[in-house]
Design an enzyme around this catalytic site. Structure first.
Site: not given
Length: 325
Positions: A15, A44, A46, A189, A225-226, A230, A265, A267-269
């Site tokens: 995207n 996500k 990419a 998450n 993921t929290l 953590g 933005t 962070a999870g990826d």
């Protein structure tokens, strides 16, 4: 782990992120004056591909872009990262996908996605490029491309004995029956874990309860993921030392590193990309989780999605970090 030591295949979205910063997130019907605007590569799929590449893996991606300026810019950005883009097609009918992102002064965000060409990535593409999966050590999928395409990729990867990671995002409810049996690591998450399990998740203890529900649905490893709390990892019930799926002491909580967050933005990826790269390089599970956390912690100290993702040389894996059962 030396750079580019394992192979990661990513099947997913690309995207163009349209990012607005505002003092706070708007309420329904409200208009706010923003403070900044930026246009940066995202999606996500990419993001996770870029993270895995920067954090030590050889990466190939299967995806679809439009034949427009956004698509050209995104393709060039991926090539610049050293990612194998030979299986990223260009669609003449649909525009490149976009994400509309609002980030507030507390570093929280809301995101609206327009699938565009991502919606044209079909199961035929998975079959046509099955070699990408066959050559990988780890295969990573999300839910920003059609469900049938994701399921085809999960099944192919599982049948080939590859390590399969599913980031179930975005998601609004339980996954279709039969999906989780193809997944080695389910990584939602807290919001996604709640939608999948029906258990509200706001702490490590509630994450444990949600993870147990997801294992009862067929998941093996569940990593929730929290954010600032953590990551919670629930291993399979049949793993060494576990007493069974009903043992309420199973699982490990990995507290987050303390950092001054600027923008969460991607962070999870970043966590997933780093985790996948570490697994592909043969790192033990515990080290892979910590490595992904270290990368994610660094990413939230920077603005943007892909611009925030760190490089392998920036990670300090020996920085203090403890886990608690």
């Amino acid at each position: 782990m030396e750079a580019r030591t394992g192979r990661v295949a990513v099947i997913g979205s690309l995207n163009m992120d349209l990012v607005v910063r505002a003092p706070r997130l708007p309420q329904p019907g409200e208009t706010l004056a923003g403070t900044a605007f930026d246009q940066v590569p995202g999606g996500k799929g990419a993001n996770q591909a870029v993270a895995a590449a920067r954090l030590g893996a050889q990466v190939g991606m299967l995806g679809r872009l439009g034949q427009d300026a956004n698509g050209t810019q995104l393709l060039q950005a991926m090539q610049d990262e050293g990612i194998d883009c030979s299986r990223i097609g260009r669609d003449a009918t649909h525009p490149t996908g976009v994400a509309l992102i609002v980030v507030d002064d507390a570093s929280q965000n809301t995101i609206v996605i327009i699938a565009g060409s991502n919606g044209a990535l079909d199961t035929a593409a998975v079959e046509a490029h099955a070699d990408l999966i066959a050559q990988a050590d780890v295969v990573v999928c999300q839910l920003e491309v059609p469900e049938a395409t994701v399921l085809a990729a999960l099944r192919r990867a599982h049948a080939l004995g590859r390590t399969v990671i599913l980031n179930p995002a975005p998601v609004t409810g339980p996954l279709p029956q039969g999906w989780l049996e193809n997944v080695d690591f389910l990584v939602p998450n807290e919001v996604e874990a709640a939608a999948l399990s029906g258990v509200a998740v706001d702490s490590p203890d509630s994450a444990r309860r949600a993870a147990r529900v997801l294992q009862q649905q067929g998941a093996r490893h569940v990593l929730i993921t929290l954010g600032g709390q953590g990551v919670f990892l629930l291993p399979p019930a049949d793993a060494a030392g576990n007493k069974g799926i009903d043992d309420d002491t199973r699982g490990t909580h990995y507290p987050a590193r303390r950092v001054a967050a600027v923008d969460t933005t991607a962070a999870g990826d970043t966590f997933i990309g780093g985790f996948a790269a570490a697994l592909a390089a043969g790192r033990p599970l515990d080290e892979a989780v910590r490595f992904g956390q270290a990368a994610a912690a660094l990413s939230v100290t920077r603005a943007g999605a892909q611009p925030s993702i760190p490089y392998f040389s920036e990670i300090q894996p020996d920085a203090p970090q403890t886990s608690a059962p």
